[in-house]
Design a protein around this motif. Sequence first.
Motif, PDB file in Angstrom:
ATOM      1  N   ILE A 134       3.709  -6.752  -1.092  1.00  0.00           N
ATOM      2  CA  ILE A 134       2.263  -7.187  -0.860  1.00  0.00           C
ATOM      3  C   ILE A 134       2.504  -8.627  -1.594  1.00  0.00           C
ATOM      4  O   ILE A 134       3.365  -9.135  -2.196  1.00  0.00           O
ATOM      5  CB  ILE A 134       2.549  -6.618  -3.023  1.00  0.00           C
ATOM      6  CG1 ILE A 134       2.163  -4.330  -2.639  1.00  0.00           C
ATOM      7  CG2 ILE A 134       1.284  -7.101  -3.581  1.00  0.00           C
ATOM      8  CD1 ILE A 134       2.837  -4.063  -4.275  1.00  0.00           C
ATOM      9  N   ILE A 135       1.072  -9.284  -0.703  1.00  0.00           N
ATOM     10  CA  ILE A 135       0.640 -10.458  -1.652  1.00  0.00           C
ATOM     11  C   ILE A 135       0.192 -11.339  -2.683  1.00  0.00           C
ATOM     12  O   ILE A 135      -0.592 -10.599  -3.470  1.00  0.00           O
ATOM     13  CB  ILE A 135      -0.747 -10.859  -0.665  1.00  0.00           C
ATOM     14  CG1 ILE A 135       0.142 -10.354   0.762  1.00  0.00           C
ATOM     15  CG2 ILE A 135      -0.247 -12.334  -0.834  1.00  0.00           C
ATOM     16  CD1 ILE A 135      -0.930 -10.540   2.081  1.00  0.00           C
ATOM     17  N   ALA A 136       1.101 -11.862  -3.903  1.00  0.00           N
ATOM     18  CA  ALA A 136       1.111 -12.579  -5.052  1.00  0.00           C
ATOM     19  C   ALA A 136      -0.597 -12.456  -5.276  1.00  0.00           C
ATOM     20  O   ALA A 136      -1.132 -13.349  -3.797  1.00  0.00           O
ATOM     21  CB  ALA A 136       2.121 -13.581  -5.198  1.00  0.00           C
ATOM     22  N   ALA A 137      -0.889 -12.421  -6.327  1.00  0.00           N
ATOM     23  CA  ALA A 137      -2.299 -13.261  -5.908  1.00  0.00           C
ATOM     24  C   ALA A 137      -2.263 -14.538  -6.409  1.00  0.00           C
ATOM     25  O   ALA A 137      -1.325 -15.444  -6.793  1.00  0.00           O
ATOM     26  CB  ALA A 137      -2.097 -12.841  -7.728  1.00  0.00           C
ATOM     27  N   GLY A 138      -3.052 -15.415  -5.431  1.00  0.00           N
ATOM     28  CA  GLY A 138      -3.265 -16.802  -5.407  1.00  0.00           C
ATOM     29  C   GLY A 138      -2.587 -17.480  -4.156  1.00  0.00           C
ATOM     30  O   GLY A 138      -2.810 -17.559  -3.431  1.00  0.00           O
ATOM     31  N   ALA A 139      -1.706 -16.251  -3.707  1.00  0.00           N
ATOM     32  CA  ALA A 139      -0.704 -16.496  -2.402  1.00  0.00           C
ATOM     33  C   ALA A 139      -1.373 -16.186  -1.029  1.00  0.00           C
ATOM     34  O   ALA A 139      -2.379 -15.068  -1.408  1.00  0.00           O
ATOM     35  CB  ALA A 139       0.206 -16.198  -2.353  1.00  0.00           C
ATOM     36  N   GLU A 140      -1.426 -17.292  -0.383  1.00  0.00           N
ATOM     37  CA  GLU A 140      -2.468 -16.073   1.183  1.00  0.00           C
ATOM     38  C   GLU A 140      -1.410 -15.599   1.814  1.00  0.00           C
ATOM     39  O   GLU A 140      -2.043 -14.587   2.481  1.00  0.00           O
ATOM     40  CB  GLU A 140      -2.228 -17.185   2.148  1.00  0.00           C
ATOM     41  CG  GLU A 140      -4.557 -17.796   1.247  1.00  0.00           C
ATOM     42  CD  GLU A 140      -4.998 -17.412   1.466  1.00  0.00           C
ATOM     43  OE1 GLU A 140      -5.421 -16.350   2.193  1.00  0.00           O
ATOM     44  OE2 GLU A 140      -6.032 -16.981   0.719  1.00  0.00           O
ATOM     45  N   THR A 141       0.044 -15.985   1.853  1.00  0.00           N
ATOM     46  CA  THR A 141       0.673 -15.503   3.034  1.00  0.00           C
ATOM     47  C   THR A 141       1.887 -14.529   2.355  1.00  0.00           C
ATOM     48  O   THR A 141       2.299 -14.802   1.100  1.00  0.00           O
ATOM     49  CB  THR A 141       1.238 -15.878   3.810  1.00  0.00           C
ATOM     50  OG1 THR A 141       1.677 -16.603   3.352  1.00  0.00           O
ATOM     51  CG2 THR A 141       0.412 -16.726   5.434  1.00  0.00           C
ATOM     52  N   LEU A 142       2.513 -13.740   2.650  1.00  0.00           N
ATOM     53  CA  LEU A 142       3.458 -12.689   2.427  1.00  0.00           C
ATOM     54  C   LEU A 142       4.583 -14.116   2.657  1.00  0.00           C
ATOM     55  O   LEU A 142       5.811 -14.413   3.936  1.00  0.00           O
ATOM     56  CB  LEU A 142       3.977 -11.664   2.733  1.00  0.00           C
ATOM     57  CG  LEU A 142       4.834 -10.512   2.488  1.00  0.00           C
ATOM     58  CD1 LEU A 142       3.817 -10.451   1.222  1.00  0.00           C
ATOM     59  CD2 LEU A 142       4.737  -9.260   3.869  1.00  0.00           C
TER      60      LEU A 142
END
Lengths: 127, 758
Positions: A56-64
């Motif tokens: 799950i891509i964390a909030a604010g992050a763009e990639t995994l």
Amino acid sequence: MMLMLILSLSVLVAASVLLILSRDTLRLVVGLAMLGGAANLMVFLAGRPGSVLPPIIAAGAETLPAAANPLPQALVLTAIVIGFALLCFALVLIANLARQDARQDSDALRANEPVATDPIKPPVMEP
Amino acid sequence: MTADHPHAHAEGPNYLWAALLPLTAFLALVWGINQHALPWHLTLDWAPSLGLAATFRVDGLAAQMLALITGIGALVFIYASGYLAHEPRSGRLFGMLLLFMLAMIGAVTADNLILLFLFWELTSLTSFLLVGWKHEDAQARAAARQALLITLGGGLALLGGLILLAQIAGVWTLSGIVAAGPSLHADPRLSAALVLIMLGAFTKSAQFPFHFWLPNAMSAPTPVSAYLHSATLVKLGVYLLARLDPAFNDLPLWEFSLVGIGTLTAVWAAVLALRERDLKRILAFTTLSALGTLVLLVGLPSPGAGLAVAAFMFAHAMYKAPLFMVAGNIDHATGTRNIDRLMGLRRLMPWTAAVAVLAGLSMAGLPMSFGFVAKDVIASAKAESEVLALISYATVLVNATAVAVAGVAAVRVFWGPPEAPPGHVHEVPWSMRLPPLLLVLVALEFEFLPNLADPLLVAAAQSISPGLGAMQAATTYSFEGTLTALEITLGIGLLLFLAWDRLHALLHRVHWLDRFGPAAGYEYLLHAIPRLAAWQTRHLQTGRLSHYLRQTLAALLLMGAGLAVLSSATPRFDWPALLAWPPIAWAWALACLLILTGAVSALFLRQRIAVLMASGLIGYGSAVLFLFTGAPDLAFTQFAVETVLVVIAASVLPYLPAAKALPRPGKSLDYILAVAAGVATFMLLLHLAGMPENTELAAWFAAHSLPEAHGRNVVNVIIVDFRAFDTLGEIAVLAFSLLAALPLLAGLRRQRAMSSGS
């Protein structure tokens, strides 16, 4: 630990095969469901489980970042649901079959199968 | 022996005009050869996206074949218009003959291997239809089926061979393969490719042991026999071998196979010809003999062999087609082809007798005939190649038989005491007299004016033996040793001719030939295959589910084992990874424990509800594993499914017969299969764990999930977006299983209502 899981899966497959071959309709269905479960776990293993992080891509992050492999999860998720549908239908089916034939022997389910000595089925030609 | 058709007096439609088509093609060919230098090329786009182009190429060999196909074709069409004058269905025959001619033209001009194969098969199919033209006759049907099965079987081998050859050479054209030539010899697959191609050519050109279809195909009407089964179709195999010969003629496999099989066919057919009484079948066996000789000549490595192939192919077509027409005329006039009942026809059929004598002279290879030129060239080719003495003796025997058969066809039936033949004998109409006469006269002219035929023959010879110079070819006619050989051959041939009836009686008593020959083998196979099918149907399709399951499992395991052995991949067991402790090891241990407990107890528990619950443990074990390996979605789904399953099981179980103890599973075979399946799984998974992981797709999904699908849960995005059709299918499965279950549930409800009511 992986070795342990592989061993368990092998035992699971062997047990499913025995159940499938047992001729009892309920065991047949249960064996098929177990084999399906084993197949799901194999697909899952092919994705090398190891990371405890869900993909799950964390909030604010763009990639995994390094996380579990999402692809086998998607495949297995579909397979679980389909396997469930199959199992439910098979259970209803064998309950109906039991209504017609109390023996619950899969080899007895041959109302539509020609017998081995059926004169029509195999065309034995005289020389 | 019966005539090809009854003497019905109803006039059928006259299709003489159809001869204009091959005639036009022939004239166009002659004009083209005079105007444009060979070879001609034509390339059409076929499937450009596959890199496939329909390439056609006409060189000397193809031009010679085209001349035979269209020239003899025109004469055969004229002949057929007379032969079938009283036949109401003749239109169909002309249509099929035309189709055949087009297929032949395609086959000899195609340069692309796929095109060649397509036309090749089309000639087999039209041959099938033509041989079986008298479809109300069971013998004709059997002969047609035999010709089809043998030539199409060979065609399958040919397809495999051509594909293999194209893969070795990297080109899909015959000219490209011939150009690549010796550079292909090192490839280990070449032998397989050549054997397959030779199988295709040998079946088509009726070589031993596939020869027997050709004499049987004589149940076709005579124009068909003259056209397909002497002049054109059966030469197609020789044509392909000759076409490929420049590339492979120095390979021992190629040379020995062609020389060996060709000689064997020639001799075998010469002997078998003596067993026949039917004039047409006798001629068919000499055709076989000639085809064997042609294959033998293609196999000879000397450059002169190319000229010999070209000359003999030409000469054979020029005398054998007229002889078939002679046989047809005799059949037409007297109603029989049995040589015992044919005597002294000279007075009654003078034109046919003249044709027979002229064609017979050529067949016997006497001086002043084109056959003599061919024999001379063949002798030179053999002298150049230093063939085995055995093959020379074989050739003498074959030629002597040809002399004897020429004597039978030209002398025996026409001369001798005039005996009253059965029925009213009359000379045939001009349309049946003219074509064979024209053919033999043209052949005579070629003998006296070799300048007419030579350029074509030399061009054809040079496509087979590129090393042959024009000068060399022109000086090849030596005539020296040929005359001596001719005297010996004629002497033996004369003896054979005189002793024909005694030899026939002798050979006719050899019954083992009928029982153990290749033809008997074909019959045996034809009956054995359906019986094998019936046997295996009875044994494999027993109608018992457990049998099917065992067979399927055993087959799967055997295939897996076979693959494992064949691939000979060394298993890579990555022991450190297998034994490493994952982050939350206790969860893995718990999952394993649940799975093992579930599997074993499902085997040993005897109550139905208990078996179902035990299987549920496996689902819970999987869910635990999913939960602690970064797959919470899976875990929740699995938990939900297992829980709902308990509800469903509880509602279904009451309908199963009450609490009867389950039988213990299986026989010893089942245990073997189960253990094998377990071991196979173990090995497979160990190997899998040692394979390098491919994370390409996972990385792609992770990178594109947010920017393209605007979702943060990658698994969900895959399911509802990237692989949405999968999910649609899944939902459809759910819907279908519900739809299927509804009537079953209704049945159950009715049963309960009845049982509670009673």
